[in-house]
Design a protein around this motif. Structure first.
Motif, mmCIF file in Angstrom:
data_model
loop_
_atom_site.group_PDB
_atom_site.id
_atom_site.type_symbol
_atom_site.label_atom_id
_atom_site.label_comp_id
_atom_site.label_asym_id
_atom_site.label_seq_id
_atom_site.Cartn_x
_atom_site.Cartn_y
_atom_site.Cartn_z
ATOM 1 N N THR A 135 0.834 -1.189 -0.033
ATOM 2 C CA THR A 135 -0.029 -0.103 -0.078
ATOM 3 C C THR A 135 0.828 1.338 0.120
ATOM 4 O O THR A 135 2.014 1.193 0.411
ATOM 5 N N ASN A 136 0.377 2.504 -0.331
ATOM 6 C CA ASN A 136 0.967 3.610 -0.251
ATOM 7 C C ASN A 136 0.889 4.386 1.145
ATOM 8 O O ASN A 136 -0.141 4.521 1.501
ATOM 9 N N GLU A 137 1.864 4.340 1.997
ATOM 10 C CA GLU A 137 1.995 4.844 3.309
ATOM 11 C C GLU A 137 2.678 5.720 3.516
ATOM 12 O O GLU A 137 2.901 6.208 4.712
ATOM 13 N N HIS A 138 2.799 6.668 2.396
ATOM 14 C CA HIS A 138 3.594 7.850 2.456
ATOM 15 C C HIS A 138 2.849 8.916 3.386
ATOM 16 O O HIS A 138 1.371 9.053 2.928
ATOM 17 N N ALA A 139 3.377 9.696 4.314
ATOM 18 C CA ALA A 139 2.580 10.442 5.180
ATOM 19 C C ALA A 139 1.829 11.465 4.342
ATOM 20 O O ALA A 139 0.904 12.152 4.924
ATOM 21 N N ARG A 140 2.444 11.946 3.264
ATOM 22 C CA ARG A 140 1.811 13.100 2.638
ATOM 23 C C ARG A 140 1.031 12.603 1.232
ATOM 24 O O ARG A 140 0.546 13.347 0.468
ATOM 25 N N GLY A 141 0.681 11.406 1.289
ATOM 26 C CA GLY A 141 0.159 10.750 -0.247
ATOM 27 C C GLY A 141 -1.151 10.955 0.209
ATOM 28 O O GLY A 141 -1.883 11.078 1.364
ATOM 29 N N GLU A 142 -1.934 11.224 -1.116
ATOM 30 C CA GLU A 142 -3.333 11.594 -0.922
ATOM 31 C C GLU A 142 -4.057 10.414 -1.641
ATOM 32 O O GLU A 142 -4.048 10.445 -3.162
ATOM 33 N N SER A 147 -6.211 2.306 -6.248
ATOM 34 C CA SER A 147 -5.297 1.824 -6.966
ATOM 35 C C SER A 147 -5.277 0.409 -7.173
ATOM 36 O O SER A 147 -6.289 -0.354 -6.757
ATOM 37 N N ARG A 148 -4.555 0.070 -7.691
ATOM 38 C CA ARG A 148 -4.477 -1.600 -8.274
ATOM 39 C C ARG A 148 -4.004 -2.249 -7.081
ATOM 40 O O ARG A 148 -4.784 -3.397 -6.724
ATOM 41 N N ASP A 149 -3.299 -1.752 -6.189
ATOM 42 C CA ASP A 149 -2.950 -2.485 -4.878
ATOM 43 C C ASP A 149 -4.266 -2.516 -3.923
ATOM 44 O O ASP A 149 -4.525 -3.694 -3.467
ATOM 45 N N ALA A 150 -4.822 -1.311 -4.097
ATOM 46 C CA ALA A 150 -6.157 -1.628 -3.241
ATOM 47 C C ALA A 150 -7.056 -2.389 -3.722
ATOM 48 O O ALA A 150 -7.867 -3.211 -2.895
ATOM 49 N N ARG A 151 -7.450 -2.608 -5.000
ATOM 50 C CA ARG A 151 -8.391 -3.521 -5.391
ATOM 51 C C ARG A 151 -7.809 -5.023 -5.363
ATOM 52 O O ARG A 151 -8.872 -5.853 -4.847
ATOM 53 N N ILE A 153 -5.962 -6.128 -2.735
ATOM 54 C CA ILE A 153 -6.222 -6.360 -1.338
ATOM 55 C C ILE A 153 -7.698 -6.733 -0.954
ATOM 56 O O ILE A 153 -7.988 -7.765 -0.136
ATOM 57 N N ARG A 154 -8.314 -6.014 -1.501
ATOM 58 C CA ARG A 154 -10.022 -6.208 -1.396
ATOM 59 C C ARG A 154 -10.265 -7.648 -1.962
ATOM 60 O O ARG A 154 -11.053 -8.533 -1.224
ATOM 61 N N PHE A 156 -7.924 -10.122 -2.431
ATOM 62 C CA PHE A 156 -7.493 -11.295 -1.729
ATOM 63 C C PHE A 156 -8.346 -11.666 -0.542
ATOM 64 O O PHE A 156 -8.532 -12.734 -0.251
ATOM 65 N N LYS A 157 -8.724 -10.581 0.089
ATOM 66 C CA LYS A 157 -9.713 -10.973 1.304
ATOM 67 C C LYS A 157 -10.782 -11.863 0.920
ATOM 68 O O LYS A 157 -11.318 -12.553 1.810
ATOM 69 N N GLU A 158 -11.377 -11.397 -0.101
ATOM 70 C CA GLU A 158 -12.620 -12.314 -0.457
ATOM 71 C C GLU A 158 -12.058 -13.657 -0.704
ATOM 72 O O GLU A 158 -13.124 -14.570 -0.414
ATOM 73 N N LYS A 159 -10.991 -13.792 -1.358
ATOM 74 C CA LYS A 159 -10.802 -15.172 -1.988
ATOM 75 C C LYS A 159 -10.067 -16.030 -0.896
ATOM 76 O O LYS A 159 -10.036 -17.267 -0.896
ATOM 77 N N TYR A 160 -9.400 -15.349 -0.032
ATOM 78 C CA TYR A 160 -8.689 -16.041 1.036
ATOM 79 C C TYR A 160 -8.824 -15.484 2.375
ATOM 80 O O TYR A 160 -7.905 -14.896 3.029
ATOM 81 N N PRO A 161 -9.875 -15.423 2.954
ATOM 82 C CA PRO A 161 -10.348 -14.602 4.070
ATOM 83 C C PRO A 161 -9.444 -15.149 5.350
ATOM 84 O O PRO A 161 -9.389 -14.476 6.359
ATOM 85 N N LEU A 162 -8.983 -16.417 5.409
ATOM 86 C CA LEU A 162 -8.414 -16.915 6.737
ATOM 87 C C LEU A 162 -6.838 -16.824 6.594
ATOM 88 O O LEU A 162 -6.093 -17.265 7.584
ATOM 89 N N HIS A 163 -6.275 -16.000 5.820
ATOM 90 C CA HIS A 163 -4.816 -15.712 5.553
ATOM 91 C C HIS A 163 -4.518 -14.531 6.189
ATOM 92 O O HIS A 163 -5.433 -13.507 6.617
ATOM 93 N N THR A 164 -3.360 -14.438 7.129
ATOM 94 C CA THR A 164 -2.997 -13.401 7.967
ATOM 95 C C THR A 164 -2.151 -12.345 6.936
ATOM 96 O O THR A 164 -1.200 -12.674 6.724
ATOM 97 N N LEU A 165 -2.622 -11.299 6.844
ATOM 98 C CA LEU A 165 -2.063 -10.134 6.252
ATOM 99 C C LEU A 165 -1.085 -9.508 6.829
ATOM 100 O O LEU A 165 -1.282 -9.037 8.069
ATOM 101 N N GLN A 166 -0.165 -8.840 6.251
ATOM 102 C CA GLN A 166 1.054 -8.123 6.715
ATOM 103 C C GLN A 166 1.189 -6.870 5.762
ATOM 104 O O GLN A 166 1.115 -6.988 4.692
ATOM 105 N N ARG A 167 1.523 -5.844 6.189
ATOM 106 C CA ARG A 167 2.086 -4.502 5.520
ATOM 107 C C ARG A 167 3.452 -4.822 5.124
ATOM 108 O O ARG A 167 4.182 -4.817 5.919
#
Length: 429
Positions: A135-142, A147-151, A153-154, A156-167
């Motif tokens: 994800t974009n975690e830049h303090a000044r990011g708007e 983004s493709r990353d955000a889509r 993540i959404r 992935f959570k639907e397909k693999y709900p039991l996996h543990t996600l990390q940043r």
């Protein structure tokens, strides 16, 4: 791409450095940035996701990088998915990377086409205890556009709900903050291209030219030297425009007697320079302009000396503020009572110097990294103090790029004219 192929060992080593920071049995997924639409069938120019580029060197849209260093099958430890070329794409857009080319660039042997992603990923993901997503975690990011990353993540959570996600971002931000030797070389190349553009503009600038004409001189020199162009939207600000920190209209005529603020730099191979100079439109500073210019330059030289191992941004900025206060007193812009009665949340000096002095520089112009981390060898910072006197229609900012080393620092822009006498000599050969 216009730039020379980067030695793939940089990307191999970047991945190895990342693996040391992962939890056991971890899988990492990175997606390329989207090609963003404009209007009708138009698109913006493609800009690769910086973390994906950092770990692979692949500069192509619709790319997916999957890393699983502890997968029991060696074939699935490093996998790259590329957009498959075909005759139609080759005619309209040009050929995309072949699998052989991608391996040569990245050092990754196992290459598949993007349409094969789900089938291959299914053989990897269930062996993982942890999955790192980006994800974009830049303090000044708007983040106003999904983004493709955000889509991903959404989905992935639907397909693999039991996996543990990390940043993933905290890890890549930590690694990217300290540059490896090849990266410093690429930043230096962007700086060298920037220098040539600046020297061209010094010879071109005179009363009655337009700010956009000066912008054109820069981009001509940058592209001629194999840059994609500007590292960021250029600021070509004459007269009072220089008091607007992010002035980008660049549509005014430069007048005799004004100072022109140039915040312009090139990129090279996705690495960026960041230069600011303030020059007299007619080639000669007035006494007052030179007085303010010299004050800013003294602050810059003092600040550069503080960009050393062990310092932090907050401590550094507090010390720079003291130097700036002294200079503003000397210029008659502040008096002692202004400082004695100042609001600690908005010190008196900020009336004339309202931005920070430095930020990290690299694959992003405002590069990633924690502001609370101590300065370390390999970090590259900008150093950019300024004084903006709205009532005088005068803004002066100077900026160089500084590499921190174990024994001090190196000014990567030391070969670019900055002394007032140097500027005048270049403008009046």
């Amino acid at each position: 791409m216009r730039y020379d192929i980067i030695d793939r060992e940089l990307f191999v080593q970047n991945r190895q450095r990342l693996y040391k920071l992962l939890k056991p049995k971890s899988l990492v997924v990175l997606n390329a940035n989207d090609v963003m639409p404009t209007n009708a069938d138009g698109t913006m120019g493609f800009q690769q996701n910086s973390d994906l580029f950092y770990l692979s060197g692949i500069d192509q849209e619709e790319t997916i990088l999957v890393l699983f260093p502890e997968h029991p099958d060696p074939r699935f430890r490093e996998v790259l998915f590329l957009r498959e070329t075909n005759e139609l794409i080759a005619v309209w857009e040009g050929e995309k990377l072949s699998k052989e080319q991608a391996t040569k660039i990245s050092g990754i042997e196992r290459i598949y086409w993007t349409h094969q992603f789900e089938a291959i990923f299914g053989q990897m993901v269930f062996e993982a205890d942890y999955v790192y997503l980006n994800t974009n975690e830049h303090a000044r990011g708007e983040l106003q556009v999904q983004s493709r990353d955000a889509r991903y993540i959404r989905d992935f959570k639907e397909k693999y709900p039991l996996h543990t996600l990390q940043r993933l971002a905290p890890l890549t931000y930590y690694l990217r903050a300290t540059k490896q030797t090849p990266e410093i070389g690429l930043i230096q190349q962007a700086i060298d291209i920037t220098r040539e553009g600046f020297l061209r503009v010094l010879k071109f600038t005179k009363p009655e030219v337009w700010e956009y004409e000066i912008e054109a001189e820069f981009v001509h020199e940058f592209i001629k030297r194999r840059s994609k162009g500007f590292a960021y939207t250029p600021i070509i600000a004459s007269g009072a425009n220089a008091c607007v920190l992010h002035y980008v209209q660049n549509n005014k005529q430069c007048k005799d007697g004004e100072v022109l603020l140039l915040d312009v730099a090139a990129e090279y191979a996705n690495y960026n320079a960041d230069l600011t100079r303030s020059i007299p439109v007619n080639g000669r500073f007035t006494p007052r302009q030179r007085e303010v210019y010299e004050a800013v330059l003294r602050v810059m030289k003092a600040a550069k000396m503080m960009l050393t191992t062990g310092n932090t941004l907050d401590e550094y900025q507090a010390e720079v503020a003291k130097v700036m206060e002294s200079e503003l007193l000397g210029l008659g812009l502040l008096i002692k009572t202004d400082i004695e009665n100042q609001d600690p949340e908005w010190p008196a000096y900020k009336k004339y110097f309202m931005h920070g002095t430095s930020h990290l520089l690299g694959l992003d112009v405002h590069d990633v990294g924690s502001r609370y981390r101590k300065f370390a060898p390999g970090m590259v910072f900008t150093c950019e103090p300024g004084i903006y006197i709205k009532q005088e229609g005068l803004g002066i900012r100077l900026e160089n790029n500084i590499l921190i080393t174990e024994s001090g620092n190196i000014d990567l822009m030391a070969h670019i004219p900055i002394e007032a006498d140097e500027i005048e000599q270049w403008m009046n050969p």
